[in-house]
Design a protein around this motif. Structure first.
Motif, PDB file in Angstrom:
ATOM      1  N   PRO A  15       1.600  -7.362 -11.209  1.00  0.00           N
ATOM      2  CA  PRO A  15       0.153  -7.072 -11.313  1.00  0.00           C
ATOM      3  C   PRO A  15      -0.618  -7.505 -10.074  1.00  0.00           C
ATOM      4  N   PHE A  16      -0.260  -8.641  -9.481  1.00  0.00           N
ATOM      5  CA  PHE A  16      -0.942  -9.085  -8.265  1.00  0.00           C
ATOM      6  C   PHE A  16      -0.648  -8.135  -7.098  1.00  0.00           C
ATOM      7  N   LYS A  17       0.582  -7.657  -7.027  1.00  0.00           N
ATOM      8  CA  LYS A  17       0.911  -6.695  -5.973  1.00  0.00           C
ATOM      9  C   LYS A  17       0.100  -5.417  -6.123  1.00  0.00           C
ATOM     10  N   GLU A  18      -0.054  -4.954  -7.351  1.00  0.00           N
ATOM     11  CA  GLU A  18      -0.832  -3.736  -7.589  1.00  0.00           C
ATOM     12  C   GLU A  18      -2.287  -3.929  -7.185  1.00  0.00           C
ATOM     13  N   PHE A  19      -2.852  -5.096  -7.524  1.00  0.00           N
ATOM     14  CA  PHE A  19      -4.246  -5.360  -7.160  1.00  0.00           C
ATOM     15  C   PHE A  19      -4.401  -5.446  -5.644  1.00  0.00           C
ATOM     16  N   MET A  20      -3.518  -6.197  -4.994  1.00  0.00           N
ATOM     17  CA  MET A  20      -3.646  -6.382  -3.554  1.00  0.00           C
ATOM     18  C   MET A  20      -3.381  -5.092  -2.789  1.00  0.00           C
ATOM     19  N   SER A  21      -2.432  -4.288  -3.255  1.00  0.00           N
ATOM     20  CA  SER A  21      -2.122  -3.052  -2.545  1.00  0.00           C
ATOM     21  C   SER A  21      -3.293  -2.078  -2.585  1.00  0.00           C
ATOM     22  N   GLU A  22      -4.082  -2.103  -3.653  1.00  0.00           N
ATOM     23  CA  GLU A  22      -5.250  -1.218  -3.742  1.00  0.00           C
ATOM     24  C   GLU A  22      -6.333  -1.601  -2.739  1.00  0.00           C
ATOM     25  N   GLN A  23      -6.380  -2.868  -2.354  1.00  0.00           N
ATOM     26  CA  GLN A  23      -7.418  -3.347  -1.445  1.00  0.00           C
ATOM     27  C   GLN A  23      -6.907  -3.500  -0.010  1.00  0.00           C
ATOM     28  N   THR A  24      -5.636  -3.252   0.226  1.00  0.00           N
ATOM     29  CA  THR A  24      -5.041  -3.464   1.542  1.00  0.00           C
ATOM     30  C   THR A  24      -5.000  -2.164   2.327  1.00  0.00           C
ATOM     31  N   ARG A  25      -5.412  -2.214   3.572  1.00  0.00           N
ATOM     32  CA  ARG A  25      -5.345  -1.037   4.435  1.00  0.00           C
ATOM     33  C   ARG A  25      -3.898  -0.788   4.865  1.00  0.00           C
ATOM     34  N   GLN A  26      -3.554   0.467   4.984  1.00  0.00           N
ATOM     35  CA  GLN A  26      -2.202   0.822   5.402  1.00  0.00           C
ATOM     36  C   GLN A  26      -1.895   0.289   6.796  1.00  0.00           C
ATOM     37  N   LYS A  27      -2.911   0.259   7.647  1.00  0.00           N
ATOM     38  CA  LYS A  27      -2.726  -0.229   9.006  1.00  0.00           C
ATOM     39  C   LYS A  27      -2.323  -1.697   9.014  1.00  0.00           C
ATOM     40  N   ASP A  28      -2.981  -2.494   8.165  1.00  0.00           N
ATOM     41  CA  ASP A  28      -2.669  -3.924   8.111  1.00  0.00           C
ATOM     42  C   ASP A  28      -1.285  -4.169   7.528  1.00  0.00           C
ATOM     43  N   LEU A  29      -0.943  -3.411   6.503  1.00  0.00           N
ATOM     44  CA  LEU A  29       0.385  -3.574   5.900  1.00  0.00           C
ATOM     45  C   LEU A  29       1.475  -3.156   6.873  1.00  0.00           C
ATOM     46  N   ALA A  30       1.238  -2.058   7.606  1.00  0.00           N
ATOM     47  CA  ALA A  30       2.229  -1.591   8.577  1.00  0.00           C
ATOM     48  C   ALA A  30       2.434  -2.601   9.696  1.00  0.00           C
ATOM     49  N   LEU A  31       1.381  -3.351  10.036  1.00  0.00           N
ATOM     50  CA  LEU A  31       1.498  -4.362  11.080  1.00  0.00           C
ATOM     51  C   LEU A  31       2.574  -5.386  10.746  1.00  0.00           C
TER      52      LEU A  31
END
Length: 221
Positions: free
Chosen positions: A111-127
């Motif tokens: 559930p925490f991953k789902e919440f954080m992934s909705e608020q995380t930019r793809q650019k930041d995650l790709a970094l």
């Protein structure tokens, strides 16, 4: 004799397991503040509230304790569905001894991953994915929590500063108008902040500023 040895070994193993579980529980409790700050909406909320106080230039009004308390309760309000899912899927089955501690961790992290992934930019995650050399994840479950958390944090910082910038604009306009009026009147020695402060507070009260700020925060998630 062998039965006594087996009983002793079983009891010792259970004691070790209980001690390990207690150690893990204490570790989680010690990391609770970091988890609260880095894996929930708390970061964005407290930064925006800090920008509001800085824009008003009211020094310590509202007090820091009040802002933190408000940020905590807003965080609990926003995170209520996520926390409820963690409780239903992980904590209660663990307390009822239906699942193991490892499985409870996996269920609680989803559930925490789902919440954080909705608020995380793809650019930041790709970094962070590119830095670790990880392959592109096919689902949320494939994203390591150690990668998702820092990406989520810098995304939250960017969003919070964007909201803070929008909050600062009307206050900046008031400061500029007051400073221009004082300059035209020749009152160079009079600090503009002293004159603009009542006008900023009046404007903030007239537009129901706290309502608008909290509404913007709730709608941003």
């Amino acid at each position: 004799m062998n039965e006594f040895v087996d009983l002793f070994s079983t009891a010792e193993t259970e004691n070790i397991t209980t001690s390990v579980q207690l150690l893990l529980l204490l570790t989680v409790l010690s990391l609770a503040p970091a988890i609260l700050i880095l894996m929930t909406s708390f970061t964005r909320i407290i930064i925006v509230l800090g920008f509001v106080r800085s824009g008003l230039a009211t020094q310590q009004m509202p007090p820091t304790q009040v802002l933190i308390g408000l940020a905590l309760f807003l965080t609990f309000f926003i995170m209520a569905p996520t926390l409820q899912e963690v409780n239903d899927q992980a904590l209660q089955p663990l307390f009822d001894e239906e699942i193991s501690l490892d499985e409870a961790y996996e269920r609680a992290s989803t559930p925490f991953k789902e919440f954080m992934s909705e608020q995380t930019r793809q650019k930041d995650l790709a970094l962070f994915l590119n830095y670790t050399g990880a392959q592109t994840p096919e689902s949320i479950d494939d994203i390591p929590i150690t990668t998702l958390v820092p990406a989520f944090v810098i995304s939250e910082l960017k969003t919070a500063f964007q909201i803070g910038f929008m909050i600062f604009i009307p206050f900046l306009v008031i400061d500029m108008v007051v400073a221009s009026v004082l300059m035209s009147m020749g009152m160079i020695m009079l600090p503009p902040v002293m004159i603009s402060l009542p006008f900023k507070i009046l404007l903030f009260v007239l537009v129901d500023g706290w309502y608008l700020v909290v509404k913007s925060l709730l709608e941003s998630f």
